[in-house]
Motif scaffolding. Structure first.
Motif, PDB file in Angstrom:
ATOM      1  N   HIS A 148     -16.794  31.236 -39.949  1.00  0.00           N
ATOM      2  CA  HIS A 148     -16.785  32.660 -39.601  1.00  0.00           C
ATOM      3  C   HIS A 148     -17.436  33.410 -40.758  1.00  0.00           C
ATOM      4  O   HIS A 148     -16.891  33.420 -41.872  1.00  0.00           O
ATOM      5  N   VAL A 149     -18.580  34.003 -40.488  1.00  0.00           N
ATOM      6  CA  VAL A 149     -19.282  34.766 -41.529  1.00  0.00           C
ATOM      7  C   VAL A 149     -18.792  36.208 -41.457  1.00  0.00           C
ATOM      8  O   VAL A 149     -19.024  36.905 -40.460  1.00  0.00           O
ATOM      9  N   CYS A 152     -20.580  21.915 -46.043  1.00  0.00           N
ATOM     10  CA  CYS A 152     -20.588  23.352 -46.356  1.00  0.00           C
ATOM     11  C   CYS A 152     -21.886  23.750 -47.062  1.00  0.00           C
ATOM     12  O   CYS A 152     -22.433  24.827 -46.816  1.00  0.00           O
ATOM     13  N   GLU A 153     -22.388  22.865 -47.921  1.00  0.00           N
ATOM     14  CA  GLU A 153     -23.641  23.159 -48.618  1.00  0.00           C
ATOM     15  C   GLU A 153     -24.814  23.217 -47.648  1.00  0.00           C
ATOM     16  O   GLU A 153     -25.721  24.036 -47.791  1.00  0.00           O
ATOM     17  N   LYS A 154     -24.802  22.334 -46.645  1.00  0.00           N
ATOM     18  CA  LYS A 154     -25.877  22.355 -45.639  1.00  0.00           C
ATOM     19  C   LYS A 154     -25.842  23.667 -44.856  1.00  0.00           C
ATOM     20  O   LYS A 154     -26.874  24.257 -44.555  1.00  0.00           O
ATOM     21  N   PHE A 155     -24.611  24.110 -44.510  1.00  0.00           N
ATOM     22  CA  PHE A 155     -24.511  25.374 -43.772  1.00  0.00           C
ATOM     23  C   PHE A 155     -25.007  26.535 -44.631  1.00  0.00           C
ATOM     24  O   PHE A 155     -25.704  27.425 -44.148  1.00  0.00           O
ATOM     25  N   ARG A 156     -24.637  26.533 -45.930  1.00  0.00           N
ATOM     26  CA  ARG A 156     -25.086  27.595 -46.828  1.00  0.00           C
ATOM     27  C   ARG A 156     -26.618  27.661 -46.853  1.00  0.00           C
ATOM     28  O   ARG A 156     -27.203  28.732 -46.755  1.00  0.00           O
ATOM     29  N   SER A 157     -27.244  26.492 -46.965  1.00  0.00           N
ATOM     30  CA  SER A 157     -28.716  26.447 -47.011  1.00  0.00           C
ATOM     31  C   SER A 157     -29.310  26.993 -45.713  1.00  0.00           C
ATOM     32  O   SER A 157     -30.269  27.776 -45.732  1.00  0.00           O
ATOM     33  N   HIS A 173     -31.217  34.208 -43.210  1.00  0.00           N
ATOM     34  CA  HIS A 173     -30.869  35.596 -43.565  1.00  0.00           C
ATOM     35  C   HIS A 173     -31.201  35.817 -45.033  1.00  0.00           C
ATOM     36  O   HIS A 173     -30.504  35.317 -45.911  1.00  0.00           O
ATOM     37  N   THR A 174     -32.274  36.544 -45.275  1.00  0.00           N
ATOM     38  CA  THR A 174     -32.681  36.780 -46.663  1.00  0.00           C
ATOM     39  C   THR A 174     -31.850  37.887 -47.296  1.00  0.00           C
ATOM     40  O   THR A 174     -31.390  38.802 -46.612  1.00  0.00           O
ATOM     41  N   GLY A 175     -31.680  37.782 -48.618  1.00  0.00           N
ATOM     42  CA  GLY A 175     -31.008  38.847 -49.369  1.00  0.00           C
ATOM     43  C   GLY A 175     -29.508  38.870 -49.198  1.00  0.00           C
ATOM     44  O   GLY A 175     -28.863  39.880 -49.490  1.00  0.00           O
ATOM     45  N   LEU A 229     -23.273  34.173 -49.880  1.00  0.00           N
ATOM     46  CA  LEU A 229     -22.075  33.615 -49.242  1.00  0.00           C
ATOM     47  C   LEU A 229     -21.068  33.192 -50.305  1.00  0.00           C
ATOM     48  O   LEU A 229     -21.442  32.580 -51.310  1.00  0.00           O
ATOM     49  N   SER A 230     -19.805  33.536 -50.088  1.00  0.00           N
ATOM     50  CA  SER A 230     -18.735  33.000 -50.942  1.00  0.00           C
ATOM     51  C   SER A 230     -17.630  32.515 -50.012  1.00  0.00           C
ATOM     52  O   SER A 230     -17.230  33.230 -49.090  1.00  0.00           O
ATOM     53  N   TRP A 231     -17.144  31.301 -50.250  1.00  0.00           N
ATOM     54  CA  TRP A 231     -16.170  30.675 -49.344  1.00  0.00           C
ATOM     55  C   TRP A 231     -14.762  31.221 -49.605  1.00  0.00           C
ATOM     56  O   TRP A 231     -14.306  31.263 -50.738  1.00  0.00           O
ATOM     57  N   GLN A 232     -14.120  31.654 -48.524  1.00  0.00           N
ATOM     58  CA  GLN A 232     -12.729  32.129 -48.591  1.00  0.00           C
ATOM     59  C   GLN A 232     -11.827  30.997 -48.081  1.00  0.00           C
ATOM     60  O   GLN A 232     -11.331  31.015 -46.956  1.00  0.00           O
TER      61      GLN A 232
END
Length: 747
Positions: free
Chosen positions: A495-496, A520-525, A531-533, A536-539
């Motif tokens: 959930h972003v 999680c790293e793959k999703f971050r990439s 989405h530029t600019g 993300l920080s994981w909660q």
């Protein structure tokens, strides 16, 4: 012939000397007098009314009207004296009957006499300003009969005695009473009032004063009210049967004063049966009777209202300040709603939906709900409970009823922004855990909040729903582009959340299991690539996980846990036993969260997938944890420590309060600037008043905080003090007085 003087002729009327018999008037009057005697003696059938009328006509025509009028007065007076003696001679119960019979005879005789003397009534009476014949007959009856020394007092006493007997339960001749009372009215309203009504009201006041004193000593409040109501209805019925309608207001006022007004306070405060007991026992009938009787007297309803308000405030204060009753937030709010329903029903059924009582109820609830600073949190927890599980299987209409009741309590809150803070936290947990019972119910409540407080209040809440929908699309896109290369990796649902919309707090990310960390790293990439600019920080403190576990004898279960619990359980894939310190070091979960997490995994009966040594309810840093091979459950899916809303601890409460205070500062400053832009120049006290007025729909700002915000705005040069006003305060004392009147202007 032509010079002859012409003569004028006059034709005169034939002159015949009419000689009137000197005894004409006496003879004619004798005839008329005899006729009047015959009428009173019930022998009128043998009279020629046409001849009598002509005789009376001739007497008036021949200027004997005075003789005729005075003779009538003398004759009628003589007859009425005889009638009076006849009535006086009547004994006991026949007295009123004789009076009624003679009155009927006199009335009939009067009508005949009036017909005979009609010409005199039309001509002689108006020209000489005398009393008309019928009215004359009534006046003579009043003077010679009703106000006779032997009849007047006897008549009054007889009437009052009959009314007393009727009040004590006897049956009286109401028809006879009606005729006698009508006779008094026919004689003139002053006769009715002076000879009957005034004494009647005085005697009634004494009667009801004594009776009310007797009743109030031996009856409880409910019984007393029944007796008072019955007496009031009896008097109204009595008026309708035989008294004059004008007496109704007067006699009911007497009953109201003696039986209600003089005993109001004693009745409402009566021990074991007064107003408070009626409210406690839901005695709708007695309360309705109390309302209907008290509304008839001055200050009656305000007396009920004051006692009710005092009682509600006192019981409400006990409810919100009793430590035992506030332990369970859901039960606490349910009690408030039950209390509100109780008094709403009383006002509806017993108090005629009186708006003043509704207003008193609302002000009472507003008073005591705000005595407990945790009321906003508890109301939000109540909503959370209902929208998680409490409304399952409930119809849409019933859901709306519950939400409307919640909104009713919400309106009483002075710190609506505190409610918003908690509601946002609880809504976030419901949405992220997928535990909301109905999206429609969630949106319905947000619409109600929006209607109540405006768009600004709910804009972030609506943004949370938008994020949930966008996140679904994002996760679908991630799996569409990376699905093939993920293979047997765990499924990931992300959930972003937009930082400004969600109640996220800075949290130290825990160490995720290696297989999940790579995913999680793959999703971050993927996300940052599309989405530029953005950042993300994981909660991790807000996530959940479903993991499959195999226990002794090959028993398999699917465990629904929090992300923190998942991190702990995954450690036991490589070890059968771990100490608290080892778990803390491996996961880096904050201590408070870790203890709560281990407690739910090892100490909850039926959910204890871990064992703790030594066994106890609390977690200690020296404890050791083992995988529980013997864990069994009749369910395949087992929920352990799911994210649920719970009452905040004292440190958490202080932290939330601090965040609320910080959020209020820009709102107070914005209000000050808005006011100063429109007013340009304003003194300090008026600014405080205006700011409070503008913000009271969200919270009641502290005057000290308003002053601090003004100082801050002055420092940042949004406002400036009026120099001329400050220079005018010369002495120290004057400066003190001027501080409250300090004038500010916008820059």
């Amino acid at each position: 012939m032509s010079n002859q003087k012409k003569k004028t002729f006059h034709i005169e009327a034939f002159k015949h000397r009419v000689v009137v018999d000197p005894k004409y008037a006496d003879k004619t009057w004798k005839i008329l007098e005899h006729a009047i005697h015959e009428i009173y003696n019930h022998n009128a059938s043998g009279l020629s009314f046409e001849e009598l009328y002509r005789n009376a006509y001739n007497m008036v025509l021949h200027k004997y009207g005075e003789k005729l009028y005075s003779g009538l007065v003398t004759t009628m007076s003589a007859h009425l004296r005889e009638i009076s003696k006849s009535i006086e001679a009547a004994q006991g119960g026949s007295f009123l009957e004789e009076l009624n019979r003679k009155w009927a005879d006199h009335n009939k005789a009067l009508q005949m006499i009036r017909d005979i003397l009609m010409y005199m009534d039309r001509t002689f009476v108006p020209s000489t300003h005398k009393t008309p014949v019928y009215e004359l007959g009534l006046n003579l009856w009043r003077d010679y009969v009703i106000r006779s020394s032997n009849i007047q007092t006897r008549l009054l006493n007889t009437l009052l005695e009959l009314i007393l007997r009727e009040r004590t339960g006897e049956v009286i001749n109401r028809g006879l009473m009606r005729n006698i009372i009508k006779m008094l009215m026919d004689l003139g309203s002053s006769v009715y009032q002076e000879d009957f009504e005034k004494p009647f009201l005085e005697v009634s006041a004494n009667f009801y004063q004594a009776e009310s004193q007797r009743f109030i000593e031996c009856c409880d409040c409910g019984d007393y009210l029944k007796k008072a109501e019955r007496r009031l209805n009896e008097e109204i019925e009595r008026v309708s049967h035989y008294l004059n309608p004008t007496s109704e207001k007067k006699i009911t006022t007497v009953v109201e004063r003696e039986m209600i007004a003089d005993h109001m306070l004693r009745l409402v405060h009566m021990e074991n049966s007064g107003l408070v007991n009626m409210l406690l026992d839901d005695k709708y009938e007695d309360l309705g009777r109390l309302y209907n009787l008290f509304c008839r007297v001055d200050n009656g309803l305000s007396t009920i209202r004051d006692v009710m308000t005092s009682h509600i405030r006192e019981t409400g204060k006990q409810l919100v300040t009793d430590p035992e009753r506030v332990k369970d937030p859901v039960e606490f709010v349910q009690r408030l709603l039950d209390e509100k329903d109780k008094y709403d029903k009383i006002i509806s059924l017993a108090f005629n939906n009186d708006k003043t009582f509704q207003n008193a109820l609302n002000s009472s609830f507003e008073f005591f709900i705000n005595l407990n600073p945790r009321s906003p949190e508890y109301i939000s927890l109540f909503v959370d409970d209902k929208l998680r599980k409490g409304l399952k299987g409930v119809s849409e209409d019933d859901v709306e009823v519950v939400l409307d009741k919640v909104m009713m309590l919400f309106r009483y809150l002075q710190e609506k922004d505190v409610f918003e803070k908690y509601y946002k936290q609880h809504l976030a947990k419901r949405l992220l855990s997928g535990k909301t019972v109905s999206d429609d119910a969630e949106r319905s409540l947000i619409v109600k909040l929006k209607t109540e407080c405006g768009y600004q209040f709910t804009s972030k809440l609506e943004g949370m729903f938008t994020d949930m929908k966008t996140s679904q699309d994002t996760v679908q896109g991630f799996y569409a582009s990376h699905g093939a290369e993920l293979g047997d990796a765990p499924s990931l649902v992300v959930h972003v959340l937009t930082t400004g919309s969600w109640p996220t707090q800075p949290s130290v990310p825990c160490n995720l299991p290696a297989e999940l960390s790579a995913l999680c790293e793959k999703f971050r990439s993927y996300y940052l690539g599309t989405h530029t600019g953005r950042r993300l920080s994981w909660q991790t403190n807000m996530g959940t996980a479903d993991i499959k576990a195999t226990f002794g004898k090959g028993q398999k279960h699917e465990l629904n846990v929090s992300t923190y619990q998942m991190c702990v359980l995954m450690l036991f894939n490589n070890a059968d036993q771990l100490s608290y310190k080892e778990i803390e070091q491996a996961t880096e979960i904050p201590a408070t969260e870790l203890k709560r997490c281990l407690q739910s995994l090892a100490c909850v009966k039926g959910k204890n997938v871990l064992r703790k040594e030594p066994m106890s309810k609390d977690i200690d840093e020296n404890d050791t944890f083992l995988f529980n091979d013997k864990f069994t459950s009749k369910f395949f899916k087992v929920k352990i420590g799911t994210v649920v809303a719970q009452k905040e601890s004292e440190p958490e409460k202080q932290e939330t309060r601090q965040r609320v205070e910080e959020d209020r500062k820009p709102q107070i400053e914005a209000a000050i600037v808005r006011i100063m832009k429109s007013r340009r120049v304003l003194d300090h006290n008026n600014i405080v008043t205006e700011v409070t007025k503008q913000l009271q729909s969200r919270f009641l700002p502290n005057p000290v905080e308003i002053k601090k915000r003004i100082e801050s705005l002055i420092e940042r040069e949004f406002l400036e003090r009026d120099i001329a006003d400050r220079k005018s305060a010369e002495t120290h004392e004057e400066r003190k007085n001027a501080a409250a009147k300090r004038v500010l202007t916008t820059v």
